[in-house]
Write a protein that holds these residues in place. Structure first.
Motif, short mmCIF file in Angstrom:
data_model
loop_
_atom_site.label_atom_id
_atom_site.label_comp_id
_atom_site.label_asym_id
_atom_site.label_seq_id
_atom_site.Cartn_x
_atom_site.Cartn_y
_atom_site.Cartn_z
N UNK A 252 0.82 -1.22 0.00
CA UNK A 252 0.00 0.00 0.00
C UNK A 252 0.85 1.27 0.00
N UNK A 253 2.13 1.14 -0.33
CA UNK A 253 2.99 2.30 -0.36
C UNK A 253 3.64 2.64 0.96
N UNK A 254 3.25 1.94 2.03
CA UNK A 254 3.85 2.19 3.32
C UNK A 254 5.06 1.30 3.55
N UNK A 255 5.64 1.39 4.74
CA UNK A 255 6.78 0.56 5.11
C UNK A 255 6.50 -0.12 6.44
N UNK A 256 6.63 -1.44 6.51
CA UNK A 256 6.42 -2.15 7.78
C UNK A 256 7.52 -1.79 8.78
N UNK A 257 7.10 -1.37 9.97
CA UNK A 257 8.05 -0.83 10.94
C UNK A 257 8.97 -1.90 11.52
N UNK A 258 8.46 -3.08 11.81
CA UNK A 258 9.28 -4.07 12.51
C UNK A 258 10.47 -4.52 11.68
N UNK A 259 10.30 -4.97 10.44
CA UNK A 259 11.50 -5.36 9.67
C UNK A 259 12.41 -4.17 9.37
N UNK A 260 11.83 -2.98 9.28
CA UNK A 260 12.66 -1.79 9.08
C UNK A 260 13.54 -1.55 10.30
N UNK A 261 12.98 -1.76 11.48
CA UNK A 261 13.73 -1.57 12.71
C UNK A 261 14.84 -2.58 12.89
N UNK A 262 14.73 -3.74 12.24
CA UNK A 262 15.76 -4.77 12.37
C UNK A 262 17.00 -4.48 11.51
N UNK A 263 16.89 -3.51 10.62
CA UNK A 263 18.03 -3.19 9.75
C UNK A 263 19.08 -2.39 10.53
N UNK A 264 20.37 -2.49 10.14
CA UNK A 264 21.38 -1.61 10.71
C UNK A 264 21.01 -0.15 10.48
N UNK A 265 21.38 0.72 11.41
CA UNK A 265 20.95 2.11 11.36
C UNK A 265 21.31 2.79 10.04
N UNK A 266 22.52 2.57 9.54
CA UNK A 266 22.93 3.23 8.30
C UNK A 266 22.06 2.81 7.13
N UNK A 267 21.67 1.54 7.13
CA UNK A 267 20.82 1.04 6.06
C UNK A 267 19.39 1.53 6.23
N UNK A 268 18.91 1.50 7.48
CA UNK A 268 17.53 1.92 7.77
C UNK A 268 17.30 3.37 7.33
N UNK A 269 18.24 4.25 7.66
CA UNK A 269 18.04 5.66 7.30
C UNK A 269 18.06 5.87 5.79
N UNK A 270 18.86 5.09 5.11
CA UNK A 270 18.87 5.20 3.66
C UNK A 270 17.55 4.71 3.06
N UNK A 271 16.99 3.65 3.63
CA UNK A 271 15.69 3.17 3.16
C UNK A 271 14.64 4.25 3.37
N UNK A 272 14.63 4.86 4.54
CA UNK A 272 13.66 5.91 4.82
C UNK A 272 13.85 7.10 3.89
N UNK A 273 15.10 7.49 3.65
CA UNK A 273 15.35 8.61 2.75
C UNK A 273 14.86 8.30 1.35
N UNK A 274 15.15 7.10 0.86
CA UNK A 274 14.70 6.72 -0.47
C UNK A 274 13.18 6.69 -0.57
N UNK A 275 12.53 6.21 0.47
CA UNK A 275 11.06 6.16 0.49
C UNK A 275 10.46 7.56 0.44
#
Length: 342
Positions: A252-275
């Motif tokens: 639905x265009x959103x991002x699931x929080x739990x698997x996102x939280x399991x990512x390393x911080x540097x990767x997680x922030x890049x995913x959020x920025x790209x989104x």
């Protein structure tokens, strides 16, 4: 038969492969200084052998007395070198970002417009020394690893290609190349004005570092930028793959929080920025990114995180949901500790 002087050969070699690697015409951005004049001359020479089309562009910022005459003189130099077309771009410099930043914004906008009109990419004369200064500025401002990674040799932005073939060439080499070819060079007085941070880096900080560390500082900083950029590019590629996977899973265009939280911080922030950038959020800064990240890493039922342009992000039923500006107009944000449904 003797070849060209060493400095002339070096600047020509720096542009040779890149000139042949792209079929688009090239516009050499030329201020009249040694770096950009050496670039224009090298491109003009190599274009004859590569069958490439090379023009030139000089920008009149209108900020100094006699700027129109200097732009006209620079254009004459470019024509004598055989560049075609030669453009004189007159710009109006605003106030945002101080004189340096405002002039840069106006200059790049004018060059981008000219490049689109001529179907060309833009060649810029930034040298290894400029790269070293950029790395030091990034370090001093703490503005993140991308700024420390410096300028990239080639970049596409909004359909315009920006090419910096001299990032491995020293400033002293470009000046010598101009002298060897009898090319006139204009020294901008702003480049010697200690009111500007970059000038003080060039004339005070870098010479001191060279003295303290025993030389070789500028090449070392430029080399660090290359190594760091390789690491950042790898992280960006991993983040793009994670974003595609997580977005496909939500549907639905959103991002699931739990698997996102399991990512390393540097990767997680890049995913959020790209989104967020992919959703068209403008002028995204680190403070906005950190605020959105708290919805993942420090979830306490908080409400909407406001973003530039009027958009917002909320956590709803374990998913980060982007609320576009039109959705939020006239709609109050959720109360604290309220978990929304999508």
């Amino acid at each position: 038969m003797a070849g060209p002087p060493r400095a002339v050969a070096e600047v020509r070699r720096a542009v040779r492969d890149g000139l042949r690697a792209d079929d688009r015409p090239v516009l050499a951005a030329c201020s009249g200084g040694a770096d950009s004049v050496a670039l224009a001359a090298a491109l003009a020479f190599e274009a004859r052998h590569a069958g490439a089309r090379v023009g030139g562009a000089t920008v009149d910022h209108g900020l100094q007395p006699g700027s129109a005459g200097r732009a006209k003189g620079t254009a004459a130099v470019l024509r004598r070198l055989g560049l075609d077309p030669v453009l004189v771009l007159t710009v109006r410099v605003g106030d945002d970002g101080g004189p340096e930043g405002a002039a840069r914004t106006a200059r790049y906008a004018a060059l981008a417009t000219a490049a689109r009109e001529h179907g060309a990419r833009v060649a810029l004369g930034h040298t290894l020394d400029d790269q070293a200064e950029t790395v030091l500025l990034g370090l001093g401002r703490g503005s993140g690893p991308r700024s420390v990674a410096g300028m990239v040799p080639e970049r596409e932005v909004d359909g315009v290609g920006w090419w910096r073939p001299f990032l491995g060439v020293r400033r002293v080499t470009t000046r010598q190349a101009c002298a060897d070819q009898g090319l006139p060079v204009w020294d901008d007085p702003w480049n010697a004005d200690s009111a500007y941070t970059r000038v003080r880096l060039r004339t005070e900080a870098l010479p001191l570092l060279e003295e303290v560390l025993g030389g070789g500082v500028a090449p070392a900083l430029a080399r660090t930028a290359v190594l760091l950029r390789e690491d950042l590019d790898a992280l960006d590629a991993l983040a793009a793959a994670e974003l595609a996977r997580l977005a496909a899973g939500s549907g639905d265009g959103g991002l699931p929080a739990r698997p996102l939280g399991a990512l390393p911080a540097a990767l997680r922030r890049r995913v959020l920025r790209g989104w967020l950038r992919g959703a068209g959020v403008p002028d995204l800064q680190a403070v906005h990114l950190r605020a959105v990240e708290t919805l993942v890493t420090r979830w306490r039922g908080q409400g909407v995180v406001d973003l530039p342009g009027g958009a917002g992000v909320v956590r709803a039923s374990g998913t980060l949901v982007l609320l576009p500006p039109e959705h939020r107009r006239g709609t109050p944000g959720p109360a604290p500790h309220e978990e929304l449904t999508p």
